[in-house]
Design an enzyme around this catalytic site. Structure first.
Site, PDB file in Angstrom:
ATOM      1  N   SER A 250     -25.667  18.573 -13.007  1.00 57.51           N
ATOM      2  CA  SER A 250     -25.925  17.274 -12.404  1.00 57.51           C
ATOM      3  C   SER A 250     -24.737  16.763 -11.597  1.00 57.51           C
ATOM      4  CB  SER A 250     -26.329  16.290 -13.512  1.00 57.51           C
ATOM      5  OG  SER A 250     -26.790  15.078 -12.992  1.00 57.51           O
TER       6      SER A 250
ATOM      7  N   ASP B  81     -28.078  17.620  -8.672  1.00 60.54           N
ATOM      8  CA  ASP B  81     -29.420  18.194  -8.804  1.00 60.54           C
ATOM      9  C   ASP B  81     -30.501  17.262  -8.281  1.00 60.54           C
ATOM     10  OD1 ASP B  81     -29.074  16.368 -10.900  1.00 60.54           O
ATOM     11  OD2 ASP B  81     -30.412  17.457 -12.255  1.00 60.54           O
TER      12      ASP B  81
ATOM     13  N   ASP C  86     -31.718  14.359  -9.110  1.00 57.09           N
ATOM     14  CA  ASP C  86     -32.660  13.603  -9.925  1.00 57.09           C
ATOM     15  C   ASP C  86     -32.285  12.125  -9.969  1.00 57.09           C
ATOM     16  OD1 ASP C  86     -30.458  13.756 -11.612  1.00 57.09           O
ATOM     17  OD2 ASP C  86     -31.596  14.404 -13.374  1.00 57.09           O
TER      18      ASP C  86
END
Length: 462
Positions: free
Chosen positions: A106, A255, A257
């Site tokens: 992340s 990533d 998100d």
């Protein structure tokens, strides 16, 4: 918290805390476990697992190790290659895979990496299955009514295969484009891709919707992911939006998100702003089911005051988009998220999706014919001071009568002008003391008063 997997997967420094052997072992378990679940139902077909990865140098190593374990256990591994976490969730769900895996750490620096596991619905893997993975890593697996000292290898035509599945990623891009209800023509949009997973997706989506798109940090080299870039270093996008005279900017993490925005004036629009803007938009359209927006305990006090003024109810969960999503599914809520930019639109996705969040914020701007700064103006973000104190015993420190009394006294004194939150870290021997109030000095004084009591009672670690 598990032994290896936290709220957001198995994460650690590549080949230190998380090794290629770990990845192979996880692959071995998943391939065998999902095959065994099928066999228990009389289904002899190979389990199908879809895999995505971000742009870290070590992501290839972990991908190959995972695939080796999966096919050795008889699963077929479908490779999306470099892609976002929400795309893996989407493909897992829509194409009916047994499970999905995303290789990413992340927003962490490049030398870290991680393994996120998703169930067949594209949701974060349940704790029971995670526990079995951890048991297998530790050599102490009991499953299907027996103890397994080892799990069998697939042989002959039962050995799994690897499938190039870039078509799945492309269909996800098409899905995002389909969510654009308005043309973005005439809108100048800045994107900060963090040299991460969104670098080859985000621009194509905005271009297809008609925006004039300006992109920074879209040249990943394996070591520059999140390096002074993306949602954790949004100052670069702030400067870029102002210099280029853009209408809006969006910053993603490694990533993709999560998403943070920058308005046309260069101001940061965080997850709380996004929840307010889209929550109010949904309420005005009569689409805010249960009249509730789901937040975490770390959302700003100002957000709750703005919700109260707008007549919107809210729920508070523990920190982590996993807990937000669980509450949303259990209570039929349609929007929730975190201050950090994990925003979940349950009608469209099972995870936070940064690019989707961007599209939804564009929708509000275009539908309302307002600039982002105007949409955010009713929300006042209160100053916040957060201090961590290392302690000998987190639970004892929090539950000590004198500490509790001081926290309650601060809460009483703040009344409806602020709030105090004391919580323990999930990964460190640390208690976090946070106060939000109308000015920074008040916050700081109250935080220090609580920490002083913790120290006086002898809980501070030496």
């Amino acid at each position: 918290m598990g032994r290896y997997f936290g709220t957001d997967g198995f994460r650690g420094e590549a080949n230190v805390g998380l090794t290629a052997d770990h990845a192979y072992t996880v692959g071995r378990f998943l391939g065998w476990y999902y095959g065994e679940l099928k066999r228990q139902k009389g289904d002899t077909s190979a389990p199908r697992v879809v895999i995505g990865k971000d742009t870290r140098r070590s992501s290839y190593m972990f991908e190959y190790s995972l695939v080796g374990g999966l096919v050795a256990s008889g699963a077929d591994a479908y490779l999306l290659h470099v892609t976002t976490t929400p795309s893996v969730a989407y493909v897992t769900r829509v194409d009916e895979f047994d499970c999905g895996v995303m290789i990413t750490a992340s927003h962490n620096p490049f030398y870290d990496n991680g393994i996120k596991l998703l169930n067949g619905n594209g949701e974060k893997m349940d704790e029971k299955t995670i526990g079995l993975v951890e048991d297998y890593i530790d050599g102490n697996l009991t499953a299907f009514g027996k103890k397994w000292d080892s799990i069998p290898f697939a042989t002959k035509d039962s050995i799994g295969c690897t499938v190039d599945y870039v078509s799945g990623r492309n269909r996800y891009v098409g899905y995002l484009i389909s969510l654009g209800l308005y043309s973005f023509k005439g809108m100048k949009v800045g994107l900060d891709c963090a040299n991460g997973a969104s670098w080859n997706i985000a621009k194509s989506v905005f271009d297809a919707l008609g925006a004039t798109t300006y992109v920074i940090n879209d040249e990943p080299n394996g070591t520059n992911i999140n390096n002074n870039a993306g949602s954790t270093h949004i100052e670069g996008l702030q400067k870029f939006v102002v210099e280029k005279g853009l209408d809006i900017g969006f910053a993603y993490d490694g990533d993709a998100d999560r998403c943070l925005c920058v308005d046309e004036k260069g101001n940061v629009v965080n997850g709380d702003h996004i929840l307010y803007v889209y929550g109010k938009y949904m309420k005005d359209k009569g689409e805010l089911v249960n009249n509730t927006v789901v937040t975490t305990v770390m959302s700003n006090f100002g957000l709750y005051k703005a919700f109260d003024e707008a007549g919107i109810d809210y729920a508070k969960t523990a920190v982590g988009d996993k807990y937000v999503y669980e509450y949303m599914t259990e209570n039929n809520c349609v929007i929730g998220g975190e201050q950090s930019g994990h925003i979940i639109f349950s009608k469209y996705a099972t995870t936070g999706d940064g690019i989707m969040t961007s599209i939804k914020m564009m929708e509000v701007m275009l539908a309302r014919k307002k600039k982002m700064s105007e949409l955010c103006s009713p929300l006042t973000i209160y100053p916040q001071v957060l201090e961590n104190i290392r302690v000998t015993d987190k639970t004892a420190a929090q539950n000590d009568p004198d500490v509790v009394a001081k926290v309650n006294a601060v809460a009483d004194e703040l009344g409806n002008t602020g709030r105090i939150l004391v919580r323990e870290s999930g990964t460190e021997p640390v208690v976090r003391v946070m106060v939000e109030a109308e000015d920074k000095e008040t916050c700081r004084n109250y935080v220090e008063s609580v920490i002083r009591v913790i120290k006086e009672k002898g809980f501070a670690a030496k």
